[in-house]
Scaffold this motif. Structure first.
Motif, short mmCIF file in Angstrom:
data_model
loop_
_atom_site.label_atom_id
_atom_site.label_comp_id
_atom_site.label_asym_id
_atom_site.label_seq_id
_atom_site.Cartn_x
_atom_site.Cartn_y
_atom_site.Cartn_z
N ALA A 398 0.82 -1.23 0.00
CA ALA A 398 0.00 0.00 0.00
C ALA A 398 0.84 1.26 0.00
O ALA A 398 0.57 2.20 -0.75
N ASP A 399 1.87 1.28 0.86
CA ASP A 399 2.64 2.53 0.96
C ASP A 399 3.71 2.56 -0.09
O ASP A 399 4.26 1.53 -0.51
N LYS A 400 4.07 3.75 -0.47
CA LYS A 400 5.06 3.99 -1.53
C LYS A 400 6.46 3.56 -1.09
O LYS A 400 7.27 3.12 -1.93
N GLU A 401 6.77 3.70 0.17
CA GLU A 401 8.13 3.38 0.62
C GLU A 401 8.41 1.87 0.47
O GLU A 401 9.46 1.46 0.00
N THR A 402 7.43 1.10 0.86
CA THR A 402 7.61 -0.37 0.71
C THR A 402 7.66 -0.75 -0.76
O THR A 402 8.46 -1.60 -1.19
N GLU A 403 6.78 -0.10 -1.54
CA GLU A 403 6.79 -0.37 -2.98
C GLU A 403 8.14 -0.04 -3.59
O GLU A 403 8.69 -0.81 -4.40
N ARG A 404 8.68 1.10 -3.15
CA ARG A 404 10.01 1.50 -3.68
C ARG A 404 11.08 0.49 -3.25
O ARG A 404 11.99 0.18 -4.01
N SER A 405 10.96 0.03 -2.01
CA SER A 405 11.93 -0.95 -1.51
C SER A 405 11.88 -2.23 -2.33
O SER A 405 12.91 -2.80 -2.70
N PHE A 406 10.63 -2.68 -2.66
CA PHE A 406 10.49 -3.89 -3.47
C PHE A 406 11.07 -3.70 -4.86
O PHE A 406 11.72 -4.59 -5.43
N LEU A 407 10.81 -2.54 -5.42
CA LEU A 407 11.33 -2.26 -6.77
C LEU A 407 12.86 -2.21 -6.77
O LEU A 407 13.52 -2.64 -7.74
N GLN A 408 13.42 -1.69 -5.66
CA GLN A 408 14.89 -1.62 -5.56
C GLN A 408 15.48 -3.04 -5.51
O GLN A 408 16.52 -3.32 -6.12
N ILE A 409 14.80 -3.89 -4.77
CA ILE A 409 15.29 -5.29 -4.68
C ILE A 409 15.22 -5.95 -6.06
O ILE A 409 16.16 -6.65 -6.48
N ILE A 410 14.09 -5.70 -6.77
CA ILE A 410 13.96 -6.25 -8.13
C ILE A 410 15.08 -5.73 -9.02
O ILE A 410 15.71 -6.47 -9.79
N HIS A 411 15.38 -4.44 -8.89
CA HIS A 411 16.44 -3.83 -9.70
C HIS A 411 17.80 -4.45 -9.34
O HIS A 411 18.60 -4.80 -10.23
N ASP A 412 18.08 -4.58 -8.03
CA ASP A 412 19.38 -5.12 -7.60
C ASP A 412 19.55 -6.57 -8.05
O ASP A 412 20.63 -6.97 -8.52
N GLU A 413 18.47 -7.34 -7.90
CA GLU A 413 18.56 -8.74 -8.33
C GLU A 413 18.70 -8.84 -9.84
O GLU A 413 19.39 -9.72 -10.36
N GLY A 414 18.08 -7.90 -10.56
CA GLY A 414 18.26 -7.88 -12.01
C GLY A 414 19.70 -7.55 -12.38
O GLY A 414 20.26 -8.14 -13.31
N GLU A 415 20.28 -6.57 -11.65
CA GLU A 415 21.69 -6.23 -11.89
C GLU A 415 22.58 -7.43 -11.60
O GLU A 415 23.54 -7.71 -12.33
N ARG A 416 22.28 -8.08 -10.48
CA ARG A 416 23.07 -9.26 -10.12
C ARG A 416 22.94 -10.34 -11.19
O ARG A 416 23.93 -10.98 -11.59
N LEU A 417 21.71 -10.54 -11.68
CA LEU A 417 21.50 -11.51 -12.74
C LEU A 417 22.24 -11.11 -14.01
O LEU A 417 22.84 -11.94 -14.69
N ASN A 418 22.26 -9.83 -14.31
CA ASN A 418 22.97 -9.33 -15.49
C ASN A 418 24.48 -9.54 -15.36
O ASN A 418 25.14 -9.94 -16.32
N ARG A 419 25.01 -9.27 -14.13
CA ARG A 419 26.44 -9.49 -13.90
C ARG A 419 26.79 -10.97 -14.04
O ARG A 419 27.83 -11.33 -14.61
N LEU A 420 25.92 -11.81 -13.50
CA LEU A 420 26.17 -13.25 -13.57
C LEU A 420 26.20 -13.72 -15.02
O LEU A 420 27.11 -14.44 -15.44
N ILE A 421 25.19 -13.31 -15.78
CA ILE A 421 25.16 -13.70 -17.19
C ILE A 421 26.35 -13.13 -17.94
O ILE A 421 26.97 -13.79 -18.79
N GLY A 422 26.72 -11.88 -17.61
CA GLY A 422 27.88 -11.27 -18.26
C GLY A 422 29.17 -12.02 -17.96
O GLY A 422 30.00 -12.25 -18.85
N ASP A 423 29.33 -12.42 -16.67
CA ASP A 423 30.54 -13.16 -16.32
C ASP A 423 30.57 -14.53 -16.98
O ASP A 423 31.62 -15.02 -17.42
N ILE A 424 29.40 -15.19 -17.05
CA ILE A 424 29.35 -16.50 -17.71
C ILE A 424 29.72 -16.36 -19.17
O ILE A 424 30.51 -17.15 -19.71
#
Length: 602
Positions: A398-424
């Motif tokens: 409901a609140d924007k802060e939590t939503e932003r936190s979830f989106l940040q996690i999605i972004h970080d995990e996407g970056e991590r996934l991108n780094r992993l694929i890049g290293d592979i």
């Protein structure tokens, strides 16, 4: 061969000597018989001459004995022979050397008896009167006037004949000796002519028996010895050609065995090790000189191999198995047993092929682990992204802060996934050598200045001292982007695993030889250190010492594997030294100059 020559010469000389001696004795006997026969004939003619010319006195005269004795002595001087007048009844009436009264009756003397039968009688006997062998010739005489009817006998000593014979022996002996010496010389030459070629043939045959197949008989004759020499040369040619074929085949077989990637052990029908190649020696840590010719039981240190060989000998059929041996390190061997049979299906032995598949199985295990690790590493960020995205889509935030936190996690995990694929992809590109590697002079001080400037903020957040001690003038040949990638990875790890207030230091020195100078770069940190058991695997893909911390720091687990590959592409080496609680040191050795033949792609 010289003994044979002496024997042959001696035999020939003996034969010649015996022949010459027999010829000499025969000639002497013939000479003696001929001389005596001539004397007989001469004495017979003298008797016949006396018969026709002698004035015979009547035998009944009182003066007959004295008359015939005197006449006998006169005739002895003329004929040089003893003269005897004998009556028919054997009574001696006159003798040139004795009085008739002193002489025996001669009726039964051999020459008298043979004269009666054969007209001219002769005999040879020893005379007691003069002590010599005498020749007696007698002839029956009847005078024309009837005054004498008896025998006239002439006798002559054979001493003169013996002297003549001795003289003949002397001349004949001299001649025979000269002839014997000539025959000896000829015999020696003939023997030498026979034995010298045989000596040459014997020497050549002995050299051939000592494996000197280039030896040849140097003879140019058309007789049997020449044919023997030609046969020896033909045999040597054939042996030399066959030996060349055998040696070529042996060299080919040795080359094949020496260059095979697998080990070969040949066991004969008696169970003895007949052959093994260098790869088999290396796998079993033995020398062929130590075990060749011995029973296969000497393989007892390699228990699994010994059991496999026993099974192959017992079953005498093709076998293939993988077995693990420890000698002393663990090795996985693929073993093939191939029985060998003759054309008549009789068992000849066992051929065992050893293929070390340890590395292949390790790579297969690494590939399997890599797939598992990639799957696991991909699954974690994907699961996080999917979970938070589903939560947001469901309107559960409901609140924007939590939503932003979830989106940040999605972004970080996407970056991590991108780094992993890049290293592979990067690791795959490096391993498949599809990325270009461009060599150029690299100024190391500028390179590390840029890296430290880039990583300075990360070090400053943890209050870590980050310094390098690189000489100003130091250059090396390499791919600058790849070198930057190497040192960024290593320094990032050093900063990540060093506590706040720690130190990271880069040192550099020139090592190696004047012909091949190297640069040794050491990256030291005062971090948590690496356990000793983890040091051998630190450069494996996805291997993490502290898995929780690595994941939280954003690491993919491929950085050190990429570093190792890039260092090896620069013909360098990397190793690590570490102590728990004291820190780690990564030591790189890189050549200052690269060989131009190795420039290009990786």
């Amino acid at each position: 061969m010289r003994t044979f020559r002496r024997r042959l010469t001696l035999i020939m000389m003996s034969l010649v000597g015996i022949s010459m001696l027999a010829a000499g004795v025969t000639m002497a006997q013939v000479y003696k018989d001929s001389h005596i026969r001539a004397l007989k004939e001469n004495m017979a003619r003298e008797i016949l001459l006396l018969e026709s010319t002698f004035d015979f006195l009547p035998m009944d005269s009182a003066e007959a004995s004295d008359y015939y004795t005197a006449k006998a002595r006169e005739l002895e001087d003329v004929t040089d022979s003893r003269v005897t007048f004998i009556m028919r009844d054997g009574t001696v009436v006159g003798d040139s050397e004795m009085t008739s009264a002193e002489m025996d009756n001669h009726a039964h003397r051999e020459e008298i008896e043979s004269s009666v039968r054969d007209k001219i009688g002769s005999a040879i006997r020893y005379s007691e009167t003069i002590g010599e062998d005498m020749l007696y010739v007698a002839h029956g005489v009847t005078s024309a006037n009837g005054n004498f009817d008896g025998f006239i006998r002439l006798s002559m000593s054979l001493a003169a004949v013996g002297q003549e014979m001795n003289k003949g022996w002397y001349y004949m002996g001299g001649g025979l000796m000269i002839l014997f010496l000539v025959a000896a010389f000829v015999s020696f030459r003939v023997a030498a002519g026979l034995t010298r070629p045989l000596e040459k043939i014997t020497r050549v045959a002995n050299r051939i028996s000592r494996l000197e197949y280039d030896a040849r008989v140097d003879l140019y004759r058309r007789d049997e010895i020449g044919q023997l020499g030609a046969a020896i040369n033909g045999m040597a040619d054939s042996l030399q050609q066959q030996l060349k074929v055998i040696r070529d085949n042996e060299e080919l077989m040795e080359s094949v065995l020496a260059n095979m990637t697998g080990g070969i052990i040949m066991i004969d029908s008696s169970g003895n090790i007949a052959l093994l190649n260098r790869v088999a020696e290396k796998i079993m840590h033995v020398s062929s000189d130590q075990i060749q010719g011995k029973s296969y039981q000497v393989l007892k240190r390699n228990y699994e191999l010994l059991k496999f060989v026993e099974e192959g000998i017992t079953r005498q059929e093709f076998l293939r198995e993988e077995r693990t041996i420890y000698n002393p390190e663990e090795r996985i061997l693929q073993l093939d047993a191939v029985p060998m049979f003759e054309d008549d299906d009789s068992y000849k032995g066992l051929l065992v092929h050893l293929q070390d598949v340890t590395e292949i199985r390790r790579l297969e295990r690494m590939r399997s682990e890599f797939v598992a690790n990639v799957s696991h590493e991909l699954k974690t960020p994907i699961a996080a992204v999917k979970g938070f995205a589903e939560t947001l889509l469901a309107g559960g935030v409901a609140d924007k802060e939590t939503e932003r936190s979830f989106l940040q996690i999605i972004h970080d995990e996407g970056e991590r996934l991108n780094r992993l694929i890049g290293d592979i992809l990067e690791l795959s590109k490096i391993e498949s050598k599809r990325a270009p590697l461009e060599y150029a002079p690299v100024h190391l001080k500028d390179l590390f200045d840029n890296i430290i400037e880039m990583l300075g903020s990360s070090a400053a957040k943890k209050n870590i001292s980050l310094n390098h001690y690189i000489p100003e003038h130091l250059f090396m040949e390499g791919d600058e982007d790849r070198l930057r990638q190497i040192f960024v990875n290593l320094l990032s790890n050093a900063i990540s695993y060093t506590q706040e207030g720690g130190k990271v230091r880069i040192d550099c020195e020139i090592t190696g030889t004047p012909d091949e100078e190297k640069i040794t770069i050491t990256i030291n940190d005062t971090g948590i250190g690496i356990p000793k058991k983890d040091l051998p695997r630190i450069f494996e893909r996805f291997y993490r010492v502290d898995k929780a911390r690595s994941r939280s720091s954003g690491g993919t687990g491929l950085g050190l594997s990429i570093v190792k590959h890039l260092v090896e592409l620069h013909r360098g080496t990397i190793r690590v030294e570490s102590k728990i609680g004291e820190g780690s040191s990564f030591i790189l050795e890189l050549p200052i100059m690269q060989h131009t033949s190795e420039t290009g792609s990786i």
